[in-house]
Design an enzyme around this catalytic site. Sequence first.
Site, short mmCIF file in Angstrom:
data_model
loop_
_atom_site.label_atom_id
_atom_site.label_comp_id
_atom_site.label_asym_id
_atom_site.label_seq_id
_atom_site.Cartn_x
_atom_site.Cartn_y
_atom_site.Cartn_z
N ASP A 56 0.86 -1.19 0.00
CA ASP A 56 0.00 0.00 0.00
C ASP A 56 0.90 1.24 0.00
OD1 ASP A 56 -1.84 2.14 0.93
OD2 ASP A 56 -3.21 0.46 1.21
N SER A 123 0.10 14.75 -13.85
CA SER A 123 -1.21 15.01 -14.46
C SER A 123 -1.33 16.44 -14.99
CB SER A 123 -2.28 14.80 -13.39
OG SER A 123 -3.51 15.34 -13.81
N GLU A 125 -3.85 18.07 -14.57
CA GLU A 125 -4.55 18.81 -13.50
C GLU A 125 -3.60 19.79 -12.81
OE1 GLU A 125 -8.15 18.67 -13.38
OE2 GLU A 125 -7.70 19.33 -11.36
N TYR A 147 -6.38 17.39 -5.29
CA TYR A 147 -5.73 16.37 -6.13
C TYR A 147 -4.60 17.01 -6.94
CZ TYR A 147 -5.09 13.32 -10.22
OH TYR A 147 -4.54 12.56 -11.22
P1 NAP Z 1 -7.58 4.58 -11.55
O1 NAP Z 1 -8.29 3.77 -12.58
O2 NAP Z 1 -8.36 5.36 -10.56
O3 NAP Z 1 -6.61 3.54 -10.75
C1 NAP Z 1 -5.99 3.93 -9.55
C2 NAP Z 1 -5.22 2.74 -9.01
O4 NAP Z 1 -4.55 3.12 -7.80
C3 NAP Z 1 -6.08 1.52 -8.64
O5 NAP Z 1 -5.41 0.35 -9.06
C4 NAP Z 1 -6.11 1.58 -7.11
O6 NAP Z 1 -6.26 0.31 -6.49
C5 NAP Z 1 -4.72 2.11 -6.82
N1 NAP Z 1 -4.55 2.69 -5.49
C6 NAP Z 1 -5.23 3.73 -4.95
N2 NAP Z 1 -4.78 3.99 -3.73
C7 NAP Z 1 -3.79 3.10 -3.46
C8 NAP Z 1 -2.92 2.86 -2.35
N3 NAP Z 1 -3.01 3.58 -1.23
N4 NAP Z 1 -2.01 1.87 -2.44
C9 NAP Z 1 -1.92 1.10 -3.54
N5 NAP Z 1 -2.72 1.28 -4.62
C10 NAP Z 1 -3.64 2.26 -4.58
O7 NAP Z 1 -6.56 5.59 -12.23
P2 NAP Z 1 -6.02 5.67 -13.76
O8 NAP Z 1 -6.98 6.44 -14.57
O9 NAP Z 1 -5.60 4.32 -14.17
O10 NAP Z 1 -4.75 6.61 -13.56
C11 NAP Z 1 -3.47 6.08 -13.24
C12 NAP Z 1 -2.61 7.17 -12.65
O11 NAP Z 1 -2.44 8.22 -13.59
C13 NAP Z 1 -3.16 7.83 -11.39
O12 NAP Z 1 -2.06 8.17 -10.58
C14 NAP Z 1 -3.83 9.09 -11.91
O13 NAP Z 1 -3.89 10.08 -10.91
C15 NAP Z 1 -2.87 9.45 -13.04
N6 NAP Z 1 -3.43 10.20 -14.16
C16 NAP Z 1 -4.54 9.75 -14.79
C17 NAP Z 1 -5.01 10.42 -15.90
C18 NAP Z 1 -6.22 9.93 -16.66
O14 NAP Z 1 -6.78 10.71 -17.43
N7 NAP Z 1 -6.61 8.67 -16.50
C19 NAP Z 1 -4.34 11.58 -16.36
C20 NAP Z 1 -3.20 12.00 -15.68
C21 NAP Z 1 -2.74 11.30 -14.58
P3 NAP Z 1 -7.68 -0.30 -6.05
O15 NAP Z 1 -8.17 -1.09 -7.26
O16 NAP Z 1 -7.31 -1.16 -4.90
O17 NAP Z 1 -8.57 0.86 -5.70
O1 G4F Z 2 -13.76 13.20 -16.13
P1 G4F Z 2 -13.41 14.14 -15.04
O2 G4F Z 2 -13.90 13.79 -13.67
O3 G4F Z 2 -11.83 14.31 -15.10
P2 G4F Z 2 -10.82 15.43 -14.56
O4 G4F Z 2 -11.36 16.16 -13.41
O5 G4F Z 2 -10.38 16.23 -15.74
O6 G4F Z 2 -9.63 14.53 -14.02
C1 G4F Z 2 -9.13 13.41 -14.78
O7 G4F Z 2 -8.09 13.85 -15.62
C2 G4F Z 2 -6.92 14.33 -14.93
C3 G4F Z 2 -5.94 14.78 -16.00
O8 G4F Z 2 -6.21 16.12 -16.33
C4 G4F Z 2 -6.38 13.21 -14.08
F1 G4F Z 2 -5.22 13.60 -13.48
C5 G4F Z 2 -7.42 12.80 -13.05
O9 G4F Z 2 -6.92 11.69 -12.29
C6 G4F Z 2 -8.67 12.33 -13.79
O10 G4F Z 2 -8.35 11.15 -14.50
O11 G4F Z 2 -13.99 15.61 -15.37
C7 G4F Z 2 -13.72 16.25 -16.60
C8 G4F Z 2 -14.57 17.52 -16.70
C9 G4F Z 2 -14.49 18.43 -15.48
O12 G4F Z 2 -14.33 19.75 -15.91
C10 G4F Z 2 -15.84 18.29 -14.81
O13 G4F Z 2 -16.29 19.46 -14.12
O14 G4F Z 2 -15.94 17.14 -16.82
C11 G4F Z 2 -16.72 18.01 -16.02
N1 G4F Z 2 -17.99 17.35 -15.67
C12 G4F Z 2 -19.21 17.80 -16.02
N2 G4F Z 2 -20.14 16.98 -15.52
C13 G4F Z 2 -18.12 16.23 -14.97
C14 G4F Z 2 -19.50 16.00 -14.85
N3 G4F Z 2 -17.19 15.40 -14.40
C15 G4F Z 2 -17.66 14.31 -13.74
N4 G4F Z 2 -16.75 13.46 -13.21
N5 G4F Z 2 -18.99 14.06 -13.59
C16 G4F Z 2 -19.96 14.88 -14.13
O15 G4F Z 2 -21.17 14.64 -13.98
#
Ligand code: NAP
Ligand code: G4F
Length: 326
Positions: A56, A123, A125, A147
Amino acid sequence: MPRALITGITGQDGSYLAELLLDKGYEVWGVVRRASTESYERIEHLRDRLHFAQADLLDQPSLTAALQQAEPDEVYNLAAQSFVPTSWTQPVLTAEFTAVGVTRLLEAIRQVNPAIRFYQASSSEMFGRVLETPQSEDTPFYPRSPYGVAKVYGHYITVNYRESYDLFACSGILFNHESPRRGLEFVTRKVTNGVARIKMGLDDHLTLGNLDARRDWGFAGDYVDAMWRMLQQDEPEDYVVATGETHTVERLVQLAFDHAGLDRDAHVRTDPSLIRPAEVDLLVGDPAKAKEKLGWEPSVDFEGLVRMMVDADLERLSGAGGATRG
Ligand code: NAP
Ligand code: G4F
């Protein structure tokens, strides 16, 4: 055979990265958390080919033990509390996982084997209230959520360990990337799953927040390839990974409803309670460095991504017994 350890292997990116590394001939280890019920849904099809270490990000000794057990050449730190709205309701826990968790893992690497190559999931973000457009590796950060703040810490501690201890540590500043394996609460999947449920007669409407926000959305399968490429370079560096295009949430909604042959106006509602305390209005990345140095290009465009996700949700729900709506 090279060995890799992935934290977050049960998440969206972890599952695609595990597939990619297995295809390349790696021995792949995944860090999993202990839970009363296992959540291996996204990696079920790979399970026989993977190795697991229970650890973890909150628990340093467990990370050290995982590294000693797996003896990896590469570590990909994908684990995080990754849902932005939860970071306002659980800001301290988000910081423990997403920020300090990175230091725990880097410290474990330093102690066990400083030759390990390290990838940190940074990210877009972090750009938050953007200070220039498009955003590149040189754009200053202005995070807008707990975040985003935690990710800035994770980013700079990675840079710092590279500079302080000469670790091969890279940060990928990835813009939003999606897939049929995306968590249901993120907006792309909420929309495509909602559209599929309406089409199958399982729901009547979809309730969303801010439809004006703009994001640079790509396909997760493409983005994990960029992670791997970063760790194969001669020098550790940070890279923006993005498509270079931006679209509104409204455009995402329109495309998804159109693809399913549904009238958007008849089914979409908005709820002010889904508006965030502070919003990131516009993200669009400049992937020039990744293209030039990594030879990386996205293979799926935005329209193709939305179609892929709607089709996958329709297929998944087609056995759910709903009557199809025209
Ligand atoms: P995700 O689907 O939410 O997966 C998150 C993973 O982290 C899950 O496997 C979760 O395990 C694990 N985790 C959470 N807390 C933990 C802990 N304390 N110890 C060990 N494992 C833990 O995220 P994702 O979309 O694949 O994103 C992967 C990474 O890229 C994240 O760091 C996210 O912030 C970053 N990121 C994502 C995006 C995007 O658009 N997807 C963009 C930029 C950066 P469980 O299954 O046990 O919950
Ligand atoms: O899909 P979202 O929740 O993604 P967000 O906040 O952009 O974050 C994701 O991308 C990041 C990279 O830039 C990652 F680092 C992060 O871990 C995650 O994967 O929301 C996208 C947009 C936001 O502006 C939100 O306000 O969609 C808008 N939105 C509008 N209606 C909504 C909704 N978002 C969510 N989740 N749910 C809604 O009903």
